[in-house]
Design an enzyme around this catalytic site. Structure first.
Site, mmCIF file in Angstrom:
data_model
loop_
_atom_site.group_PDB
_atom_site.id
_atom_site.type_symbol
_atom_site.label_atom_id
_atom_site.label_comp_id
_atom_site.label_asym_id
_atom_site.label_seq_id
_atom_site.Cartn_x
_atom_site.Cartn_y
_atom_site.Cartn_z
ATOM 1 N N ASP A 71 11.496 64.289 72.406
ATOM 2 C CA ASP A 71 10.885 65.132 73.440
ATOM 3 C C ASP A 71 11.319 64.715 74.839
ATOM 4 O OD1 ASP A 71 9.512 67.229 72.304
ATOM 5 O OD2 ASP A 71 7.766 66.012 71.810
ATOM 6 N N LYS A 224 -13.273 85.745 73.406
ATOM 7 C CA LYS A 224 -13.914 84.994 72.323
ATOM 8 C C LYS A 224 -13.481 83.519 72.364
ATOM 9 C CE LYS A 224 -14.409 85.395 67.317
ATOM 10 N NZ LYS A 224 -13.946 86.159 66.157
ATOM 11 N N CYS A 382 30.916 58.873 69.649
ATOM 12 C CA CYS A 382 30.522 57.562 69.132
ATOM 13 C C CYS A 382 31.163 57.301 67.765
ATOM 14 C CB CYS A 382 29.006 57.442 69.129
ATOM 15 S SG CYS A 382 28.477 55.737 69.266
ATOM 16 N N HIS A 508 27.424 58.653 74.634
ATOM 17 C CA HIS A 508 26.758 59.887 74.192
ATOM 18 C C HIS A 508 26.580 60.864 75.350
ATOM 19 C CE1 HIS A 508 25.546 58.533 70.119
ATOM 20 N NE2 HIS A 508 25.702 57.354 70.679
ATOM 21 N N GLU A 510 25.960 63.908 75.261
ATOM 22 C CA GLU A 510 24.909 64.902 74.989
ATOM 23 C C GLU A 510 23.567 64.509 75.612
ATOM 24 O OE1 GLU A 510 26.113 62.727 72.878
ATOM 25 O OE2 GLU A 510 24.690 62.132 71.312
#
Ligand code: GLN
Length: 549
Positions: A71, A224, A382, A508, A510
């Site tokens: 996350d 409600k 990698c 990395h 990304e």
């Protein structure tokens, strides 16, 4: 003083608390507020670094080298900010701190208990980022679902903070599910009522209810839910299923989630939420001009979350190139030297994914060979880069049994070797080469063209490296090290100048691609794939095209 927003989840897991938290943060950020997000995970692991991707999805690494929950990747991609170790806390870490303190004698003869010692440590960490004066708002996502045994100390910590802070400094958003019963043709609010009741029994009263729903909520239903959950009707927010997570900030803007939050927190000075750049990105993403096919070769392909950041980076880079990037995951164990041509014939680009261990590496090596020989754009990350080095060693340089000591510890021709500083390490958690390190790029290389600069910094997570004893023979024969760590000479980037696009990196990329700043390596890889596709389409015959390069 920062204000605090907590996001809890009810009824079921996987409702997308991280995306709702990141979307709210984005809207507040767009209005000029300084926002960050943190995640508290109820499991006992110190961090997800030791977990199998099948268990927990990708392990996201921050600049400061923390191995964290995926996350945090969403938070960075949405907000275009860096997070750090402080943004991800687990029960394991909380207990470790308390137990270490107990051993130091800090509790002086007291019985150490969940309340107050564990909850005090949770609260200390919940407030940590808020004390830095860097942020106006700290959003805290609580992992797990209300009612889980493990979540109780966190809920209790929120209850105490709710009691300690002025009303206008803390707010709780509860994300819940309103299921649709097909047989009854009805949306059902009862599970939500129960989950809010459970939260209230623990002393936490949500201010906003965000309802995940497959069908629109009408006013009657909203009323409600408001009545039974004890919130005002405008604080019942509808969160319909979206086509892409990147639509959620706009959906939340339409529902005025940010305005309701600002009102409750008594924040009166804020700008207009425009999301200009975001909308531009979304437009390009939704209305692409062409489509390209990328093969993603890995061994955890059954689980999309295992390569989350890579998939999102393709979304960013695709929008930038105005193409739809169709990513097809391919299990490396199913690729052989015999079937590789047939399996990869229709792709416009190939990404060989990061990974660990022996399983599936032969397939990866065969795939690299195919890309090298046919001119198919290749991008290795990698382990993917390490496979490209092994492939080149074996098939071009004729180094018999060129290998990595990760897969064959006794390898005679270890073109990939364990890093010196790793050799004495026995503990597994948090001991890889982690986080941001600088890399110096050689001028005139593809990497230089892509980055447009000679000094970069990228994030790492590895134990093995290119063995520099072999560097000369590689460079003399066509594979060059275009990026290196300036202090240690560790090879960070390799490329084949004779190939249209063949690049591998030890780091990395990304992890640093965001909506507003797509990563240049992904952008250029997609551009190369787009060219490949255009050439191929003009020649009509993919196999013929491959042979011609
Ligand atoms: N297993 C390899 C190493 O440790 C690659 C790691 C990775 O792909 N993240 O060096």
């Amino acid at each position: 003083m920062a204000k605090y927003i907590f996001v809890t989840g009810g009824v079921t897991s996987s409702l997308g608390k991280g995306i709702i938290a990141a979307s709210l943060a984005k809207l507040l950020q767009d209005r000029g507020l300084r926002v960050t997000i943190q995640k508290f995970d109820p499991y006992i692991n110190i961090d997800p670094g030791t977990m199998n991707p099948y268990e927990h999805g990708e392990c996201y690494v921050t600049e400061d080298g923390a191995e964290t929950d995926l996350d945090l990747g969403h938070y960075e991609r949405f907000l275009n900010i860096y997070t750090s170790q402080a943004n991800n806390v687990t029960t394991g870490r909380i207990y470790q701190t308390v137990i270490n303190r107990e051993r130091e004698g800090a509790y002086l003869g007291k019985t150490v208990q969940v309340i107050p010692h564990i909850t005090d440590e949770i609260k200390r960490r919940m407030r940590l980022l808020g004390q830095s004066d860097e942020f106006d708002i700290i959003i805290t996502e609580l992992g797990g679902t209300v009612g889980d045994i493990e979540s109780l100390p966190y809920i209790e910590a929120v209850r105490q903070m709710q009691w300690e802070l002025p009303d206008e400094d803390l707010l709780v958003v509860h994300l819940t599910l309103i299921p649709y019963l097909k047989a009854a043709k009805e949306l059902k609010t009862k599970p939500t009522q129960h989950s809010v009741k459970m939260l209230s029994e623990n002393g936490v009263f949500p201010d906003v209810i965000v309802c995940r729903t497959e069908q629109p909520l009408n006013n009657e239903l909203k009323q409600k839910i408001a009545l039974f959950c004890n919130v005002k009707q405008d604080a019942v927010i509808e969160a319909p299923d979206a086509n892409t997570i990147y639509e959620v900030p706009l959906l939340m803007m339409n529902e005025k989630l940010d305005l309701i939050v600002l009102k409750k927190l008594n924040i009166t000075e804020f700008g207009e939420a425009k999301l200009t750049k975001w909308k531009e990105f979304l437009d390009k993403f939704k209305y692409p001009k062409a489509k390209i096919n990328i093969g993603l070769i890995g061994k955890y392909v059954e689980l999309q979350d295992a390569y989350k950041s890579i998939l999102e980076s393709f979304v960013h880079a695709g929008a930038m190139n105005e193409v739809k990037v169709q990513v097809t995951p391919i299990h490396s164990e199913y690729i052989t030297a015999e079937n590789v041509g047939e399996k990869l014939a229709h792709f416009d680009g190939l990404l060989v994914a990061p990974g660990f261990g022996h399983r599936g590496i032969d397939g990866k090596i065969s795939a690299v060979k195919y890309a090298r020989e046919t001119g198919l754009p290749f991008f290795g990350i990698c382990l993917g880069m390490q496979m490209a080095v092994i492939e080149f060693g074996r098939n071009v340089l004729g180094i018999e049994n060129a290998h990595s000591t990760e897969m064959d510890p006794t390898a005679k021709n270890a073109v990939i070797n364990m890093m010196e500083e790793q050799k004495a390490i026995t503990l597994k958690g948090g001991t890889m080469r982690l986080g941001a390190y600088p890399c110096v790029i050689k001028e005139g290389t593809l990497a230089h063209k892509i980055y447009g600069t000679t000094v970069i910094s990228e994030r790492h997570r590895h134990r093995y490296e290119f063995n520099n004893e072999f560097l000369d023979v590689y460079e003399q024969n066509g594979m060059i090290a275009s990026g290196k760590n300036p202090q240690t000479d560790l090879v960070e980037i390799i490329e084949l100048p004779q190939h249209p696009f063949f690049i591998g990196c030890q780091y990395h990329p990304e992890l640093k691609s965001t909506v507003e700043n797509p990563h240049p390596l992904f952008v250029h890889f997609i551009k190369a794939a787009k060219n490949f596709n255009e050439n191929r389409t003009s020649l009509k015959n993919p196999l013929l095209q491959s042979e011609m390069i």
